[in-house]
Design an enzyme around this catalytic site. Structure first.
Site, PDB file in Angstrom:
ATOM      1  N   LYS A  84      -5.283 -14.418  -2.680  1.00  0.00           N
ATOM      2  CA  LYS A  84      -4.949 -12.958  -1.886  1.00  0.00           C
ATOM      3  C   LYS A  84      -6.004 -11.880  -1.933  1.00  0.00           C
ATOM      4  O   LYS A  84      -6.288 -11.110  -1.097  1.00  0.00           O
ATOM      5  CB  LYS A  84      -3.649 -12.451  -2.447  1.00  0.00           C
ATOM      6  CG  LYS A  84      -3.214 -11.212  -1.999  1.00  0.00           C
ATOM      7  CD  LYS A  84      -2.702 -11.336  -0.499  1.00  0.00           C
ATOM      8  CE  LYS A  84      -2.570 -10.060  -0.021  1.00  0.00           C
ATOM      9  NZ  LYS A  84      -1.069  -9.491  -0.101  1.00  0.00           N
ATOM     10  N   LYS A 139      -5.728  -0.254  -4.115  1.00  0.00           N
ATOM     11  CA  LYS A 139      -5.269  -1.091  -5.132  1.00  0.00           C
ATOM     12  C   LYS A 139      -5.603  -2.504  -5.299  1.00  0.00           C
ATOM     13  O   LYS A 139      -6.257  -3.150  -6.393  1.00  0.00           O
ATOM     14  CB  LYS A 139      -3.536  -1.009  -5.349  1.00  0.00           C
ATOM     15  CG  LYS A 139      -2.678  -1.527  -6.366  1.00  0.00           C
ATOM     16  CD  LYS A 139      -2.100  -2.794  -6.164  1.00  0.00           C
ATOM     17  CE  LYS A 139      -1.284  -2.948  -4.926  1.00  0.00           C
ATOM     18  NZ  LYS A 139      -0.751  -4.354  -5.003  1.00  0.00           N
TER      19      LYS A 139
END
Lengths: 291, 291
Positions: free
Chosen positions: B170, B238
């Site tokens: 991811k 983030k």
């Protein structure tokens, strides 16, 4: 049918000219090189100089490595400008600086000839399969005249805008391709060192927002460690320079483009300019390992 | 059928939990928030704490914003670890640091429970249409057990490897997405200032090597100046940090990732963190124009 002159019978130009021959056009080529002998054997005529080709053609197409080669063929001694006919159409399908394309357009106008910049995307396989993307800059009239020729060589054919717009679009294409290759190369190098199976990662990422033709084709190259070209780093570096020049001309700071160009410079410095541009992964790998 | 606990009913988690309910699973949620009332109305049970959910579930799924939230729900007071059953399965579908996922796997093992990290790609639309890409890390046995649940929420489901491998994949997805957005943003800003028609450029580039889902979707956003999320810059930033941390951990210098993260930092500094990540184009535009 219009008589075509075709100059630049390299990896790309050779199959493009053959497609025009197959479509029934009369083709003229330069005498000097090996590829022209093949074209002559297939029915092309040959002439000694660009000027002579221009004198005997309604449309002249060039497919050359870089701006200087195109400028020499166009405006050098015995160049196209010395022979181009009033009412002729010049189509440069090379990838060169947009500013140079605009100059050539002006020179051709002064001779009463039209000019299009019409660079392509799709590589050797696209040239051979006549599926090139063609992005054209110039007048609508010139584009319509060129369209049957483009349709013999390509598939996704778009008239982008005024003279130079085709080259500007190609520069943008090369920026995106270069940055996407680096994106895939950084991700694959990190994943590899973290012990992730790259083939599985490529498979799942192709189903989401990270999908790209580069992730598909160049991702496969990186997994298979197949860095034979394809598209050479030294040629892509030339194209990144065209983009960076345009960035300066139009005051757009191209952080990403400049950074990828620096990675390409490192590969050139190491003597790896003949490798496929997917070899950016090799550089990142090298930077990640003890020497 | 296994009893499911589901914690994190935000933009993504809410439709995912609803798909599980629709597939016939018994779902438990936390009492406190609004979204749980909707779930309860649709047939879900509710409990006061994560520990209570864990005591009443065979499988517990979390879908939370970041590593600290997941760690709190798992190991905080009244957290999942206080209630998790021997033989239960914990599935974290949030996007968090791979190193944190590995820790959680160890904690769950100590309680006799299995754990999978299974982040997703595809965004809100993918969650709503149950077409998410799901990239899972953990044992084959845990993956097979989770597969029917994943199939109720997603489409492109791949068992990548060991614990943490899903999160690492991811992170790589987010790197590629971020860098591809910047590639498109640089190219579109340059083309716009050079007077090129962006819609025509997008059309022709989608037919060549520059093709990507980002050029398609985010390219359209940039042309239409639609910067409402979508996926917020502050969340993508983030994720870029997760990637950069992994880069340091595995000694891979991520020039491109770091540079895109810096562009995102500039947007955050300007108070634009709530915009869609395609707003990187806004920053490049701003850097290209007189103030």
């Amino acid at each position: 049918m219009e008589k075509i002159g075709f100059i630049g019978l390299g990896i790309m130009g050779r199959p493009m000219a053959l497609h025009l021959l197959k479509a029934g056009y009369t083709i003229s080529v330069l005498e000097k090189n090996k590829a022209s002998q093949e074209l002559v054997a297939a029915g092309a005529q040959s002439f000694a100089t660009p000027a002579a080709i221009a004198q005997n053609s309604d449309v002249v197409i060039t497919m050359l490595p870089d701006s200087p080669e195109v400028v020499t063929i166009v405006s050098g001694q015995d160049g196209l400008l010395e022979g181009i006919r009033q009412g002729a159409l010049f189509i440069d399908m090379s990838t060169i600086a947009p500013a140079t394309s605009k100059n050539i357009y002006e020179w051709m106008q002064q001779k009463g000839a039209e000019a299009l910049d019409a660079p392509v995307s799709g590589g050797q396989s696209g040239a051979e399969a006549a599926t090139l993307s063609i992005m054209a800059g110039g007048t609508e009239q010139a584009f319509q005249r060129a369209l049957p020729l483009f349709q013999a060589m390509g598939k996704n054919i778009v008239h982008i805008g005024e003279p130079g717009a085709g080259q500007m679009t190609k520069a943008c294409n090369q920026m995106i391709v270069g940055m996407t290759i680096q994106a895939v190369a950084e991700a694959f190098t990190l994943a590899q060192k973290a012990g992730v199976d790259l083939a599985k990662m490529r498979e799942v990422l192709l189903g989401g927002f990270a999908q790209s033709k580069i992730l598909d084709l160049h991702g496969k190259r990186i997994i298979e460690r197949n860095f034979s070209p394809g598209f050479k780093i030294k040629l892509h570096r030339k194209d990144m320079n065209i983009a960076l020049q345009a960035g300066r001309e139009f005051s757009v700071p191209l952080y990403g483009t400049a950074q990828v160009a620096a990675h390409m410079d490192a590969l050139l410095a190491q003597g790896k300019g003949e490798l496929d541009h997917s070899a950016i992964a090799l550089l990142i790998e090298q930077l990640s390992n003890q020497q």
